[in-house]
Design a protein around this motif. Structure first.
Motif, PDB file in Angstrom:
ATOM      1  N   ALA A 103      -4.863  24.076   1.818  1.00  0.00           N
ATOM      2  CA  ALA A 103      -4.534  23.089   0.792  1.00  0.00           C
ATOM      3  C   ALA A 103      -5.612  23.122  -0.283  1.00  0.00           C
ATOM      4  CB  ALA A 103      -4.452  21.688   1.389  1.00  0.00           C
ATOM      5  N   VAL A 104      -5.342  22.418  -1.360  1.00  0.00           N
ATOM      6  CA  VAL A 104      -6.395  22.102  -2.320  1.00  0.00           C
ATOM      7  C   VAL A 104      -7.038  20.793  -1.858  1.00  0.00           C
ATOM      8  CG1 VAL A 104      -6.972  21.551  -4.706  1.00  0.00           C
ATOM      9  CG2 VAL A 104      -5.180  23.243  -4.201  1.00  0.00           C
ATOM     10  N   TYR A 105      -8.343  20.806  -1.753  1.00  0.00           N
ATOM     11  CA  TYR A 105      -9.092  19.642  -1.265  1.00  0.00           C
ATOM     12  C   TYR A 105      -9.748  18.934  -2.445  1.00  0.00           C
ATOM     13  CZ  TYR A 105      -8.391  20.903   3.585  1.00  0.00           C
ATOM     14  OH  TYR A 105      -7.818  21.167   4.808  1.00  0.00           O
ATOM     15  N   TYR A 106      -9.543  17.627  -2.514  1.00  0.00           N
ATOM     16  CA  TYR A 106     -10.068  16.806  -3.593  1.00  0.00           C
ATOM     17  C   TYR A 106     -11.023  15.754  -3.025  1.00  0.00           C
ATOM     18  CZ  TYR A 106      -6.006  18.565  -6.176  1.00  0.00           C
ATOM     19  OH  TYR A 106      -5.067  19.360  -6.779  1.00  0.00           O
ATOM     20  N   CYS A 107     -12.122  15.538  -3.713  1.00  0.00           N
ATOM     21  CA  CYS A 107     -12.917  14.364  -3.371  1.00  0.00           C
ATOM     22  C   CYS A 107     -12.592  13.253  -4.359  1.00  0.00           C
ATOM     23  CB  CYS A 107     -14.415  14.650  -3.344  1.00  0.00           C
ATOM     24  SG  CYS A 107     -15.168  14.987  -4.930  1.00  0.00           S
ATOM     25  N   ALA A 108     -12.809  12.029  -3.915  1.00  0.00           N
ATOM     26  CA  ALA A 108     -12.443  10.875  -4.716  1.00  0.00           C
ATOM     27  C   ALA A 108     -13.459   9.760  -4.506  1.00  0.00           C
ATOM     28  CB  ALA A 108     -11.052  10.397  -4.337  1.00  0.00           C
ATOM     29  N   ALA A 109     -13.637   8.956  -5.532  1.00  0.00           N
ATOM     30  CA  ALA A 109     -14.594   7.852  -5.491  1.00  0.00           C
ATOM     31  C   ALA A 109     -13.886   6.525  -5.703  1.00  0.00           C
ATOM     32  CB  ALA A 109     -15.660   8.053  -6.571  1.00  0.00           C
ATOM     33  N   ASP A 110     -14.257   5.573  -4.881  1.00  0.00           N
ATOM     34  CA  ASP A 110     -13.752   4.203  -5.024  1.00  0.00           C
ATOM     35  C   ASP A 110     -14.898   3.304  -5.433  1.00  0.00           C
ATOM     36  OD1 ASP A 110     -13.771   1.710  -2.576  1.00  0.00           O
ATOM     37  OD2 ASP A 110     -12.732   1.529  -4.500  1.00  0.00           O
ATOM     38  N   LEU A 111     -14.759   2.696  -6.619  1.00  0.00           N
ATOM     39  CA  LEU A 111     -15.838   1.864  -7.142  1.00  0.00           C
ATOM     40  C   LEU A 111     -15.534   0.374  -7.052  1.00  0.00           C
ATOM     41  CD1 LEU A 111     -16.392   4.700  -8.466  1.00  0.00           C
ATOM     42  CD2 LEU A 111     -17.375   3.438 -10.369  1.00  0.00           C
ATOM     43  N   THR A 112     -14.306   0.011  -6.723  1.00  0.00           N
ATOM     44  CA  THR A 112     -13.893  -1.370  -6.918  1.00  0.00           C
ATOM     45  C   THR A 112     -13.500  -2.134  -5.659  1.00  0.00           C
ATOM     46  OG1 THR A 112     -11.653  -0.599  -7.369  1.00  0.00           O
ATOM     47  CG2 THR A 112     -13.114  -0.908  -9.268  1.00  0.00           C
ATOM     48  N   LEU A 113     -13.356  -1.458  -4.538  1.00  0.00           N
ATOM     49  CA  LEU A 113     -12.898  -2.146  -3.338  1.00  0.00           C
ATOM     50  C   LEU A 113     -14.002  -3.052  -2.803  1.00  0.00           C
ATOM     51  CD1 LEU A 113     -10.382  -2.164  -1.487  1.00  0.00           C
ATOM     52  CD2 LEU A 113     -11.576  -0.493  -0.062  1.00  0.00           C
ATOM     53  N   PRO A 114     -13.752  -4.361  -2.712  1.00  0.00           N
ATOM     54  CA  PRO A 114     -14.781  -5.255  -2.170  1.00  0.00           C
ATOM     55  C   PRO A 114     -15.056  -4.950  -0.707  1.00  0.00           C
ATOM     56  CG  PRO A 114     -13.014  -6.477  -3.270  1.00  0.00           C
ATOM     57  CD  PRO A 114     -12.536  -5.074  -3.119  1.00  0.00           C
ATOM     58  N   LYS A 115     -16.272  -5.194  -0.280  1.00  0.00           N
ATOM     59  CA  LYS A 115     -16.664  -4.902   1.102  1.00  0.00           C
ATOM     60  C   LYS A 115     -15.740  -5.604   2.092  1.00  0.00           C
ATOM     61  CE  LYS A 115     -20.643  -4.710   4.175  1.00  0.00           C
ATOM     62  NZ  LYS A 115     -22.083  -4.970   4.344  1.00  0.00           N
ATOM     63  N   ALA A 116     -15.331  -6.830   1.763  1.00  0.00           N
ATOM     64  CA  ALA A 116     -14.478  -7.602   2.664  1.00  0.00           C
ATOM     65  C   ALA A 116     -13.098  -6.990   2.833  1.00  0.00           C
ATOM     66  CB  ALA A 116     -14.352  -9.036   2.146  1.00  0.00           C
ATOM     67  N   LYS A 117     -12.723  -6.069   1.927  1.00  0.00           N
ATOM     68  CA  LYS A 117     -11.383  -5.468   2.000  1.00  0.00           C
ATOM     69  C   LYS A 117     -11.422  -4.035   2.513  1.00  0.00           C
ATOM     70  CE  LYS A 117      -8.948  -8.383  -1.262  1.00  0.00           C
ATOM     71  NZ  LYS A 117      -7.956  -8.443  -2.353  1.00  0.00           N
ATOM     72  N   ILE A 118     -12.574  -3.608   2.984  1.00  0.00           N
ATOM     73  CA  ILE A 118     -12.671  -2.259   3.537  1.00  0.00           C
ATOM     74  C   ILE A 118     -12.077  -2.241   4.935  1.00  0.00           C
ATOM     75  CG2 ILE A 118     -14.245  -0.488   4.361  1.00  0.00           C
ATOM     76  CD1 ILE A 118     -16.077  -1.180   2.033  1.00  0.00           C
ATOM     77  N   THR A 119     -10.970  -1.536   5.056  1.00  0.00           N
ATOM     78  CA  THR A 119     -10.309  -1.353   6.337  1.00  0.00           C
ATOM     79  C   THR A 119      -9.841   0.091   6.404  1.00  0.00           C
ATOM     80  OG1 THR A 119      -8.107  -1.869   5.480  1.00  0.00           O
ATOM     81  CG2 THR A 119      -9.438  -3.732   6.264  1.00  0.00           C
ATOM     82  N   ALA A 120      -9.355   0.503   7.552  1.00  0.00           N
ATOM     83  CA  ALA A 120      -8.812   1.854   7.659  1.00  0.00           C
ATOM     84  C   ALA A 120      -7.660   2.029   6.674  1.00  0.00           C
ATOM     85  CB  ALA A 120      -8.356   2.124   9.084  1.00  0.00           C
ATOM     86  N   ALA A 121      -6.850   1.001   6.519  1.00  0.00           N
ATOM     87  CA  ALA A 121      -5.697   1.086   5.618  1.00  0.00           C
ATOM     88  C   ALA A 121      -6.125   1.276   4.174  1.00  0.00           C
ATOM     89  CB  ALA A 121      -4.832  -0.157   5.770  1.00  0.00           C
ATOM     90  N   THR A 122      -7.135   0.527   3.739  1.00  0.00           N
ATOM     91  CA  THR A 122      -7.533   0.632   2.339  1.00  0.00           C
ATOM     92  C   THR A 122      -8.333   1.908   2.080  1.00  0.00           C
ATOM     93  OG1 THR A 122      -9.499  -0.737   2.777  1.00  0.00           O
ATOM     94  CG2 THR A 122      -7.505  -1.859   1.991  1.00  0.00           C
ATOM     95  N   MET A 123      -9.156   2.302   3.013  1.00  0.00           N
ATOM     96  CA  MET A 123      -9.987   3.484   2.797  1.00  0.00           C
ATOM     97  C   MET A 123      -9.176   4.770   2.850  1.00  0.00           C
ATOM     98  SD  MET A 123     -13.199   2.829   2.160  1.00  0.00           S
ATOM     99  CE  MET A 123     -14.164   4.234   2.733  1.00  0.00           C
ATOM    100  N   THR A 124      -8.013   4.735   3.495  1.00  0.00           N
ATOM    101  CA  THR A 124      -7.199   5.942   3.608  1.00  0.00           C
ATOM    102  C   THR A 124      -6.115   6.037   2.546  1.00  0.00           C
ATOM    103  OG1 THR A 124      -5.708   4.892   5.193  1.00  0.00           O
ATOM    104  CG2 THR A 124      -7.610   6.065   6.093  1.00  0.00           C
ATOM    105  N   SER A 125      -6.030   5.032   1.693  1.00  0.00           N
ATOM    106  CA  SER A 125      -4.992   5.025   0.659  1.00  0.00           C
ATOM    107  C   SER A 125      -5.507   5.624  -0.636  1.00  0.00           C
ATOM    108  CB  SER A 125      -4.535   3.597   0.392  1.00  0.00           C
ATOM    109  OG  SER A 125      -3.678   3.562  -0.740  1.00  0.00           O
ATOM    110  N   LYS A 126      -4.827   6.649  -1.128  1.00  0.00           N
ATOM    111  CA  LYS A 126      -5.265   7.284  -2.375  1.00  0.00           C
ATOM    112  C   LYS A 126      -5.169   6.317  -3.549  1.00  0.00           C
ATOM    113  CE  LYS A 126      -0.820   9.627  -3.158  1.00  0.00           C
ATOM    114  NZ  LYS A 126      -0.172   9.347  -1.875  1.00  0.00           N
ATOM    115  N   ASN A 127      -4.376   5.281  -3.436  1.00  0.00           N
ATOM    116  CA  ASN A 127      -4.218   4.318  -4.536  1.00  0.00           C
ATOM    117  C   ASN A 127      -5.482   3.500  -4.766  1.00  0.00           C
ATOM    118  OD1 ASN A 127      -1.529   5.100  -4.939  1.00  0.00           O
ATOM    119  ND2 ASN A 127      -0.829   3.696  -3.349  1.00  0.00           N
ATOM    120  N   ASN A 128      -6.390   3.470  -3.799  1.00  0.00           N
ATOM    121  CA  ASN A 128      -7.615   2.689  -3.946  1.00  0.00           C
ATOM    122  C   ASN A 128      -8.770   3.471  -4.553  1.00  0.00           C
ATOM    123  OD1 ASN A 128      -6.802   0.118  -2.976  1.00  0.00           O
ATOM    124  ND2 ASN A 128      -6.839   0.902  -0.896  1.00  0.00           N
TER     125      ASN A 128
END
Length: 131
Positions: free
Chosen positions: A92-117
């Motif tokens: 595959a083509v592998y991409y890295c991505a940065a999340d700057l806006t997710l609050p610590k209280a909202k860090i979950t497996a669901a949010t960290m694995t979603s490309k929308n975040n």
């Protein structure tokens, strides 16, 4: 603005290892969570692995657990993806991505694995695994 540059991709045989790197610039690296995603031809971009800003939590797709390891070096502004026991289906083509806006209280497996975040993306690096 954040700039992300991936490197380390290539063509390898099944069973081999590769280490991908993603160098970040533009903002303080230790303030954002990082993820790796991949996209195979004709498929959606899929989550691979993620790590929180201080490295205390990591997340993996089931398909790579036990084979891939994500890590980060905040002193070098770099996140890594160590890939062992590679399989043809890892191609595959592998991409890295940065999340700057997710609050610590909202860090979950669901949010960290979603490309929308994720807010910023690199250009991608090709990984091809031959059988």
């Amino acid at each position: 603005q954040v700039q992300l540059v991936e490197s380390g991709g290539g063509l390898v045989q099944a069973g081999a290892s590769l280490r991908l790197s993603c160098a970040a610039s533009g903002r303080t690296f230790s303030t954002y969570n990082m993820g790796w995603f991949r996209q195979a031809p004709g498929k959606e971009r899929a989550f691979v692995a993620a790590v929180t800003k201080n490295g205390d939590s990591t997340y993996y797709a089931d398909s790579v657990k036990g084979r891939f390891t994500i890590s980060r070096d905040n002193a070098k502004n770099t996140v890594y993806l160590q890939m062992n026991s590679l399989k043809p289906e890892d191609t595959a083509v592998y991409y890295c991505a940065a999340d700057l806006t997710l609050p610590k209280a909202k860090i979950t497996a669901a949010t960290m694995t979603s490309k929308n975040n994720y807010d910023y993306w690199g250009q991608g690096t090709q990984v091809t695994v031959s059988s």
